[in-house]
Motif scaffolding. Sequence first.
Motif, PDB file in Angstrom:
ATOM      1  N   MET A   1      31.234  66.241  26.622  1.00 51.68           N
ATOM      2  CA  MET A   1      32.360  65.822  27.418  1.00 51.68           C
ATOM      3  C   MET A   1      32.056  65.977  28.903  1.00 51.68           C
ATOM      4  SD  MET A   1      36.301  66.723  26.510  1.00 51.68           S
ATOM      5  CE  MET A   1      35.942  68.262  25.842  1.00 51.68           C
ATOM      6  N   ALA A   2      31.448  67.095  29.243  1.00 53.09           N
ATOM      7  CA  ALA A   2      31.151  67.338  30.650  1.00 53.09           C
ATOM      8  C   ALA A   2      29.793  66.748  31.013  1.00 53.09           C
ATOM      9  CB  ALA A   2      31.154  68.832  30.942  1.00 53.09           C
ATOM     10  N   ARG A   3      29.704  66.222  32.198  1.00 53.85           N
ATOM     11  CA  ARG A   3      28.411  65.708  32.660  1.00 53.85           C
ATOM     12  C   ARG A   3      27.492  66.852  33.036  1.00 53.85           C
ATOM     13  NH1 ARG A   3      29.867  60.249  35.990  1.00 53.85           N
ATOM     14  NH2 ARG A   3      30.907  59.265  34.249  1.00 53.85           N
ATOM     15  N   ARG A   4      28.085  67.953  33.451  1.00 54.95           N
ATOM     16  CA  ARG A   4      27.317  69.150  33.776  1.00 54.95           C
ATOM     17  C   ARG A   4      27.806  70.261  32.862  1.00 54.95           C
ATOM     18  NH1 ARG A   4      29.252  67.047  38.614  1.00 54.95           N
ATOM     19  NH2 ARG A   4      30.892  68.592  38.451  1.00 54.95           N
ATOM     20  N   ALA A   5      26.882  70.937  32.222  1.00 55.94           N
ATOM     21  CA  ALA A   5      27.236  71.958  31.241  1.00 55.94           C
ATOM     22  C   ALA A   5      28.088  73.077  31.841  1.00 55.94           C
ATOM     23  CB  ALA A   5      25.980  72.533  30.610  1.00 55.94           C
ATOM     24  N   HIS A   6      27.908  73.376  33.101  1.00 57.87           N
ATOM     25  CA  HIS A   6      28.610  74.499  33.718  1.00 57.87           C
ATOM     26  C   HIS A   6      29.968  74.118  34.304  1.00 57.87           C
ATOM     27  CE1 HIS A   6      26.464  72.514  36.980  1.00 57.87           C
ATOM     28  NE2 HIS A   6      27.394  72.990  37.786  1.00 57.87           N
ATOM     29  N   ALA A   7      30.298  72.836  34.321  1.00 55.49           N
ATOM     30  CA  ALA A   7      31.557  72.396  34.930  1.00 55.49           C
ATOM     31  C   ALA A   7      32.396  71.625  33.913  1.00 55.49           C
ATOM     32  CB  ALA A   7      31.275  71.513  36.136  1.00 55.49           C
ATOM     33  N   PRO A   8      33.669  71.987  33.755  1.00 59.55           N
ATOM     34  CA  PRO A   8      34.522  71.237  32.832  1.00 59.55           C
ATOM     35  C   PRO A   8      34.784  69.828  33.377  1.00 59.55           C
ATOM     36  CG  PRO A   8      35.823  72.826  34.052  1.00 59.55           C
ATOM     37  CD  PRO A   8      34.377  73.059  34.427  1.00 59.55           C
ATOM     38  N   PRO A   9      35.118  68.885  32.498  1.00 59.71           N
ATOM     39  CA  PRO A   9      35.391  67.522  32.974  1.00 59.71           C
ATOM     40  C   PRO A   9      36.661  67.500  33.822  1.00 59.71           C
ATOM     41  CG  PRO A   9      35.914  67.735  30.656  1.00 59.71           C
ATOM     42  CD  PRO A   9      35.265  69.019  31.066  1.00 59.71           C
ATOM     43  N   GLY A  10      36.676  66.614  34.790  1.00 65.82           N
ATOM     44  CA  GLY A  10      37.834  66.463  35.656  1.00 65.82           C
ATOM     45  C   GLY A  10      38.927  65.643  34.976  1.00 65.82           C
ATOM     46  N   ALA A  11      40.068  65.547  35.634  1.00 71.12           N
ATOM     47  CA  ALA A  11      41.221  64.838  35.077  1.00 71.12           C
ATOM     48  C   ALA A  11      40.911  63.362  34.820  1.00 71.12           C
ATOM     49  CB  ALA A  11      42.423  64.969  36.008  1.00 71.12           C
ATOM     50  N   ARG A  12      40.195  62.725  35.740  1.00 73.16           N
ATOM     51  CA  ARG A  12      39.871  61.306  35.573  1.00 73.16           C
ATOM     52  C   ARG A  12      38.981  61.096  34.344  1.00 73.16           C
ATOM     53  NH1 ARG A  12      37.165  58.754  40.544  1.00 73.16           N
ATOM     54  NH2 ARG A  12      39.107  59.469  41.407  1.00 73.16           N
ATOM     55  N   ARG A  13      37.982  61.961  34.182  1.00 76.41           N
ATOM     56  CA  ARG A  13      37.081  61.840  33.028  1.00 76.41           C
ATOM     57  C   ARG A  13      37.834  62.131  31.725  1.00 76.41           C
ATOM     58  NH1 ARG A  13      32.431  60.637  31.080  1.00 76.41           N
ATOM     59  NH2 ARG A  13      31.262  61.989  29.693  1.00 76.41           N
ATOM     60  N   LEU A  14      38.700  63.130  31.717  1.00 76.97           N
ATOM     61  CA  LEU A  14      39.495  63.423  30.521  1.00 76.97           C
ATOM     62  C   LEU A  14      40.392  62.245  30.154  1.00 76.97           C
ATOM     63  CD1 LEU A  14      40.618  67.158  30.715  1.00 76.97           C
ATOM     64  CD2 LEU A  14      39.179  66.071  28.998  1.00 76.97           C
ATOM     65  N   ALA A  15      41.000  61.617  31.147  1.00 65.50           N
ATOM     66  CA  ALA A  15      41.872  60.465  30.881  1.00 65.50           C
ATOM     67  C   ALA A  15      41.054  59.317  30.296  1.00 65.50           C
ATOM     68  CB  ALA A  15      42.567  60.024  32.166  1.00 65.50           C
ATOM     69  N   ARG A  16      39.860  59.097  30.832  1.00 65.31           N
ATOM     70  CA  ARG A  16      39.001  58.036  30.301  1.00 65.31           C
ATOM     71  C   ARG A  16      38.575  58.344  28.868  1.00 65.31           C
ATOM     72  NH1 ARG A  16      33.434  57.019  30.175  1.00 65.31           N
ATOM     73  NH2 ARG A  16      32.985  54.805  30.043  1.00 65.31           N
ATOM     74  N   LEU A  17      38.180  59.591  28.618  1.00 71.78           N
ATOM     75  CA  LEU A  17      37.792  59.990  27.266  1.00 71.78           C
ATOM     76  C   LEU A  17      38.951  59.829  26.285  1.00 71.78           C
ATOM     77  CD1 LEU A  17      35.701  63.181  28.065  1.00 71.78           C
ATOM     78  CD2 LEU A  17      34.845  61.068  27.053  1.00 71.78           C
ATOM     79  N   ARG A  18      40.141  60.165  26.727  1.00 66.18           N
ATOM     80  CA  ARG A  18      41.317  60.037  25.861  1.00 66.18           C
ATOM     81  C   ARG A  18      41.574  58.566  25.523  1.00 66.18           C
ATOM     82  NH1 ARG A  18      45.404  63.175  24.182  1.00 66.18           N
ATOM     83  NH2 ARG A  18      47.409  62.196  23.860  1.00 66.18           N
ATOM     84  N   ARG A  19      41.449  57.681  26.519  1.00 66.60           N
ATOM     85  CA  ARG A  19      41.626  56.247  26.254  1.00 66.60           C
ATOM     86  C   ARG A  19      40.604  55.756  25.233  1.00 66.60           C
ATOM     87  NH1 ARG A  19      42.342  56.149  31.838  1.00 66.60           N
ATOM     88  NH2 ARG A  19      40.245  55.298  32.172  1.00 66.60           N
ATOM     89  N   VAL A  20      39.357  56.180  25.372  1.00 66.74           N
ATOM     90  CA  VAL A  20      38.306  55.788  24.442  1.00 66.74           C
ATOM     91  C   VAL A  20      38.601  56.344  23.044  1.00 66.74           C
ATOM     92  CG1 VAL A  20      35.854  56.120  23.891  1.00 66.74           C
ATOM     93  CG2 VAL A  20      36.540  55.514  26.210  1.00 66.74           C
TER      94      VAL A  20
END
Length: 87
Positions: A1-20
């Motif tokens: 889900m995260a592009r970087r292992a040490h950083a959680p995904p941001g709101a925009r990325r979560l929204a995109r993942l949810r749509r997918v």
Amino acid sequence: MARRAHAPPGARRLARLRRVLVAGGAACVFHGPGPAPPTVRALIAGTAARAAPLDVLGAPGAAGYFAMMRRLADGLAACLAPPGPDG
């Protein structure tokens, strides 16, 4: 889900993942061992998708590899199986 292992995904990325996830009718979202992280719980909230852990770390040797593969197969099958009468 995260592009970087040490950083959680941001709101925009979560929204995109949810749509997918919703558009694709995903049945499962897999995560590492232990309880589902908050981001996974937020991602699947209100959808038909379920969260399931997959542990990809095996024990040394051939027996450890095959045990890990059986655990992975069991975890995939359990999550992808149709829900029972209780949901």
